[in-house]
Design a protein around this motif. Structure first.
Motif, PDB file in Angstrom:
ATOM      1  N   UNK A   2       0.812  -1.205   0.000  1.00  0.00           N
ATOM      2  CA  UNK A   2       0.000   0.000   0.000  1.00  0.00           C
ATOM      3  C   UNK A   2       0.853   1.266   0.000  1.00  0.00           C
ATOM      4  N   UNK A   3       2.055   1.188   0.550  1.00  0.00           N
ATOM      5  CA  UNK A   3       2.876   2.376   0.715  1.00  0.00           C
ATOM      6  C   UNK A   3       3.913   2.598  -0.368  1.00  0.00           C
ATOM      7  N   UNK A  27      -4.901  -0.407 -11.132  1.00  0.00           N
ATOM      8  CA  UNK A  27      -3.471  -0.713 -11.266  1.00  0.00           C
ATOM      9  C   UNK A  27      -2.945  -1.310  -9.965  1.00  0.00           C
ATOM     10  N   UNK A  28      -3.314  -0.702  -8.855  1.00  0.00           N
ATOM     11  CA  UNK A  28      -2.859  -1.159  -7.547  1.00  0.00           C
ATOM     12  C   UNK A  28      -3.309  -2.596  -7.283  1.00  0.00           C
ATOM     13  N   UNK A  29      -4.593  -2.858  -7.495  1.00  0.00           N
ATOM     14  CA  UNK A  29      -5.101  -4.208  -7.242  1.00  0.00           C
ATOM     15  C   UNK A  29      -4.419  -5.230  -8.147  1.00  0.00           C
ATOM     16  N   UNK A  57      -7.496  -0.251   1.652  1.00  0.00           N
ATOM     17  CA  UNK A  57      -6.930   0.265   0.409  1.00  0.00           C
ATOM     18  C   UNK A  57      -7.938   0.732  -0.627  1.00  0.00           C
ATOM     19  N   UNK A  58      -9.059   0.053  -0.760  1.00  0.00           N
ATOM     20  CA  UNK A  58      -9.923   0.267  -1.923  1.00  0.00           C
ATOM     21  C   UNK A  58     -10.447   1.700  -2.041  1.00  0.00           C
ATOM     22  N   UNK A  59     -11.066   2.237  -1.014  1.00  0.00           N
ATOM     23  CA  UNK A  59     -11.614   3.596  -1.135  1.00  0.00           C
ATOM     24  C   UNK A  59     -10.503   4.630  -1.265  1.00  0.00           C
ATOM     25  N   UNK A  60      -9.377   4.399  -0.609  1.00  0.00           N
ATOM     26  CA  UNK A  60      -8.239   5.322  -0.704  1.00  0.00           C
ATOM     27  C   UNK A  60      -7.734   5.385  -2.143  1.00  0.00           C
ATOM     28  N   UNK A  61      -7.568   4.239  -2.761  1.00  0.00           N
ATOM     29  CA  UNK A  61      -7.061   4.194  -4.134  1.00  0.00           C
ATOM     30  C   UNK A  61      -8.105   4.692  -5.128  1.00  0.00           C
ATOM     31  N   UNK A  62      -9.374   4.456  -4.863  1.00  0.00           N
ATOM     32  CA  UNK A  62     -10.419   4.992  -5.732  1.00  0.00           C
ATOM     33  C   UNK A  62     -10.457   6.514  -5.641  1.00  0.00           C
TER      34      UNK A  62
END
Length: 158
Positions: A2-3, A27-29, A57-62
């Motif tokens: 995540x970081x 991309x992250x997933x 992670x999901x809402x942060x990356x969205x």
């Protein structure tokens, strides 16, 4: 993971694989999947970990994907009086709702098996169509605003 995206395995599936991508969440997933597969982790364990930790992670990356697409970084570098106004909260919320719905459609099996099915993921076909129509208009409006702001920025430099 995540970081930092350092030493990740990434595919070209989404094109730009940087944190400034408008598809950063995707991309992250995919980076998690590709990297952990490359070191021999079973796909079921990967999917379980992704979905059981989606709240981390999901809402942060969205959110990052939304900002990358509709509140570009150049905007933060401008003097306050020249900055593009922030996207409308209603547009943001609608985009996030659709992104969660699309996420569920793409990863339904894993979400059902390991994660939590959110209300946004359970929209009816009618709700999805109505939201798509709204977003088509709002996305075009925002892209037009960004283009105008970018042109003004370029014009000022001449």
């Amino acid at each position: 993971m995540k970081n930092s995206e350092e030493r990740w395995c990434t595919s070209e599936k989404y094109g730009d694989s940087s944190q400034l991508s408008p598809d950063w969440d995707k991309v992250f997933r995919q980076g998690i999947v590709d990297t952990l597969l490359a070191i021999g982790m079973p796909i079921d364990a990967i999917e379980e970990g992704i979905e059981k930790n989606a709240d981390k992670w999901r809402s942060i990356k969205m959110e990052s994907s939304f900002r990358n697409a509709y509140n570009p970084i150049f905007n933060y570098l401008e003097p306050i009086e020249a900055r593009l106004k922030a996207p409308e909260p209603e547009f943001h919320d609608a985009w996030m709702k659709m992104r969660l719905y699309e996420y569920y459609q793409e990863h339904k099996e894993s979400v059902d098996k390991y994660g939590e099915v959110l209300d946004e993921m359970k929209m009816t076909d009618e709700e999805v169509q109505k939201l798509k129509q709204y977003l088509e208009i709002k996305i075009q409006e925002r892209l037009d605003e960004i283009k105008i702001a970018d042109e003004k920025k370029l014009t000022r430099k001449k």
